[in-house]
Design an enzyme around this catalytic site. Sequence first.
Site, short mmCIF file in Angstrom:
data_model
loop_
_atom_site.label_atom_id
_atom_site.label_comp_id
_atom_site.label_asym_id
_atom_site.label_seq_id
_atom_site.Cartn_x
_atom_site.Cartn_y
_atom_site.Cartn_z
N SER A 37 0.83 -1.21 0.00
CA SER A 37 0.00 0.00 0.00
C SER A 37 0.86 1.26 0.00
O SER A 37 1.89 1.33 0.67
CB SER A 37 -0.91 0.01 1.22
OG SER A 37 -1.60 1.24 1.31
N LYS A 93 -14.21 -2.89 5.91
CA LYS A 93 -14.91 -1.61 5.82
C LYS A 93 -16.35 -1.65 6.34
O LYS A 93 -16.87 -0.64 6.81
CB LYS A 93 -14.89 -1.12 4.37
CG LYS A 93 -13.51 -0.74 3.88
CD LYS A 93 -13.53 -0.21 2.47
CE LYS A 93 -12.13 0.17 2.01
NZ LYS A 93 -12.13 0.77 0.66
N ASN A 114 -14.03 3.81 5.79
CA ASN A 114 -12.62 3.61 5.48
C ASN A 114 -11.70 4.52 6.29
O ASN A 114 -10.49 4.41 6.19
CB ASN A 114 -12.34 3.80 3.98
CG ASN A 114 -12.34 5.27 3.57
OD1 ASN A 114 -13.19 6.04 4.01
ND2 ASN A 114 -11.39 5.64 2.73
N ALA A 154 -19.91 -5.87 -4.46
CA ALA A 154 -20.87 -5.14 -3.63
C ALA A 154 -20.44 -5.13 -2.16
O ALA A 154 -21.26 -5.03 -1.27
CB ALA A 154 -22.26 -5.76 -3.77
N ALA A 157 -15.97 -1.57 -0.43
CA ALA A 157 -15.60 -0.57 -1.43
C ALA A 157 -16.71 -0.42 -2.47
O ALA A 157 -17.00 0.69 -2.93
CB ALA A 157 -14.30 -0.97 -2.11
N GLY A 269 -6.80 2.53 -10.45
CA GLY A 269 -7.22 2.80 -9.08
C GLY A 269 -6.41 3.86 -8.38
O GLY A 269 -6.75 4.25 -7.25
#
Length: 307
Positions: A37, A93, A114, A154, A157, A269
Amino acid sequence: MQADTQLTQDNVLERKCLTASEDMLLAGLVGRGIQRSRTPEMHMAEASAHGIRSVYKIIDFDVFSGREPDLAEILSAAEMTGFNGLNVTYPFKIQVVPLLDQLSANAKAVGSVNTVVFRDGRRYGHNTDLWGFAESFRRGMEGAARRKVLLIGAGGAGVAVAHALADLGIENLLVFDIDPIRAARLVAQLKINRPATTTEVVDHLDAGTVSGLDGIVNATPIGMAKAPGSAFPAELLDQAMWVADIVYFPLETQLLKDARKIGCRILPGSGMAIFQASRSFELLTDRPADPERLKTTFDNFVEPGGT
């Protein structure tokens, strides 16, 4: 845009009743498979630009040795040790929501968080993914057709991206998930929250389902380094479609490679990652972030191992 209005209201509320640490950012990213990340580097570089000392830790459930703590324990430990807050990613999340004291308007609407801010003994949940994806799309997909779009995923995110797509003016949104119950739940939620957008569940991906699509958005973890592959069959792609992915490590997922190969317009992204981080940084520090500076940090990131 509705999303922008809600975020502005949330920020005003934060500033009226909460005060951020003036000289220190202590935060972390909680998730699975997140060693690559770029979020920590973006937050720490932005903090440095504001003259704030910072420590930002990756809390990756995939690399714990021994007994794995649960999410509630992680939140409690971070809160007790003085963290400003936590960023939350796949697969937590939605799971984090009942562990919080108060949700922002966006987080409440989508049921997904988030960003968690610890202030005055309370936990405040926010969703910056919604605005992050919408802003990335507005800047990177200007003029893209918005009549009929397929959303794959779904989960935590996906619910934010679905609301963002509705705010962006998508007329007909198809939702596919390997869990049809989860897809149906999201469609029901959108019918209440974004009634101007026609939404429906699709239970399989074939030529009939994708006929007439203007665009496809992948909001699943498929394509990540830890989950290689594509969430959409390459043979069903058409160069008239635009294709967006929320995964950014790797920067070009298999889906985007397949789409680029046949001439589709693509949206990686990275934009969503940068713009959601911009809102998140502001919530954690009460200072505005510079998206261009965040982008520079993102682009200059050297992945673990030097790749």
